[in-house]
Design an enzyme around this catalytic site. Structure first.
Site, PDB file in Angstrom:
ATOM      1  CG  HIS A 110       6.044  -2.414   0.695  1.00 36.53           C
ATOM      2  ND1 HIS A 110       5.550  -3.179   1.731  1.00 36.53           N
ATOM      3  CD2 HIS A 110       7.357  -2.225   0.940  1.00 36.53           C
ATOM      4  CE1 HIS A 110       6.539  -3.454   2.570  1.00 36.53           C
ATOM      5  NE2 HIS A 110       7.645  -2.892   2.107  1.00 36.53           N
ATOM      6  CB  SER A 137       7.558   0.617  -4.137  1.00 40.45           C
ATOM      7  OG  SER A 137       8.819   1.020  -3.668  1.00 40.45           O
ATOM      8  CG  ASP A 146       5.827  -6.410   0.518  1.00 38.35           C
ATOM      9  OD1 ASP A 146       4.645  -6.172   0.192  1.00 38.35           O
ATOM     10  OD2 ASP A 146       6.195  -6.476   1.699  1.00 38.35           O
TER      11      ASP A 146
HETATM   12  C1  GRF Z   1       0.280   1.957   4.033  1.00 33.95           C
HETATM   13  O1  GRF Z   1       1.458   2.448   4.578  1.00 33.95           O
HETATM   14  C2  GRF Z   1       0.567   1.048   2.865  1.00 33.95           C
HETATM   15  O2  GRF Z   1       1.698   1.422   2.146  1.00 33.95           O
HETATM   16  C3  GRF Z   1       0.799  -0.269   3.533  1.00 33.95           C
HETATM   17  O3  GRF Z   1      -0.091  -0.306   4.613  1.00 33.95           O
HETATM   18  C4  GRF Z   1      -0.443   1.024   4.990  1.00 33.95           C
HETATM   19  C5  GRF Z   1      -1.926   1.095   4.854  1.00 33.95           C
HETATM   20  O4  GRF Z   1      -2.448   2.324   5.285  1.00 33.95           O
HETATM   21  N1  GRF Z   1       0.639  -1.356   2.599  1.00 33.95           N
HETATM   22  P1  GRF Z   1      -3.927   2.726   4.895  1.00 33.95           P
HETATM   23  O5  GRF Z   1      -4.835   1.615   5.435  1.00 33.95           O
HETATM   24  O6  GRF Z   1      -4.006   2.825   3.412  1.00 33.95           O
HETATM   25  O7  GRF Z   1      -4.190   4.004   5.587  1.00 33.95           O
END
Ligand code: GRF
Length: 190
Positions: A110, A137, A146
């Protein structure tokens, strides 16, 4: 050493999934990626996984009950011999039954320093609040969004003039390092 089999759930770009896949190629990686699954059939990340020769599964959840869809996902994960699940930009709340089945074996990344800034739009909210620090995190997935034990965190500064894109890019660099390391620790039982 037998490598742990990991399933990764994505809904979009899949850059964190790609970082897990890349890290899994190291000879001393304790895990291998057995399946990349998505609730979005045209998620860009699926192409990357296919090109890497990784098994993929995708089906839209639209029109299905949450628990029903999650049962399908669970069946695919089991069929692929998956032992751990990594959520990587999986934009869907999970049903309680699914979460229970993977209790302690499922993690999420997250983009905030949890427990602060759960939910969406974290980068803009952090800027709007005038925070000096932001980050990402990795946490154990529980029924609440989350939430769950935090297993790893990385910090970045919020710099003057940052917009949400600039800040997101700075956080993403850390995500791509943090997630493989946290997953490796989890499967090693540490
Ligand atoms: C990332 O910022 C992750 O932390 C969040 O969603 C975004 C996903 O990006 N849960 P990706 O698809 O991994 O490029």
């Amino acid at each position: 050493m037998k490598k742990a089999r990991v399933g990764i759930l994505i809904s979009g770009r899949g850059s964190n999934m790609a970082s897990l896949v890349e890290a899994s190629k190291a000879p001393d990686s304790p895990y291998e990626v057995a399946l990349v699954a998505s609730n979005v059939p045209d998620a860009p990340g699926l192409d990357f996984a296919r090109k890497q020769g990784i098994a993929t599964w995708a089906q839209s959840h639209i029109g299905m009950k949450r628990a029903e869809f999650d049962e399908l996902v669970d069946a695919e994960l089991r069929a692929a011999g998956v032992e751990y699940v990594a959520l990587a930009g999986y934009m869907r709340l999970l049903s309680p039954g699914f979460v229970r089945k993977w209790a302690g074996k499922m993690i999420n990344i997250h983009p905030s320093l949890l427990p602060a800034y759960k939910g969406l739009d974290t980068h803009q909210r952090v800027i709007d609040a005038g925070e000096a620090k932001h980050g990402c995190s990795v946490h154990i997935v529980t029924e609440a969004l989350d939430d769950g034990e935090i297993v790893a965190q990385a910090e970045v500064p919020v710099l003057p003039g940052d917009d949400a894109h600039m800040l997101a890019a700075r956080v993403l660099v850390e995500e791509h390092k943090l997630y493989p390391a946290a997953l490796a620790r989890l499967v090693r039982g540490k």
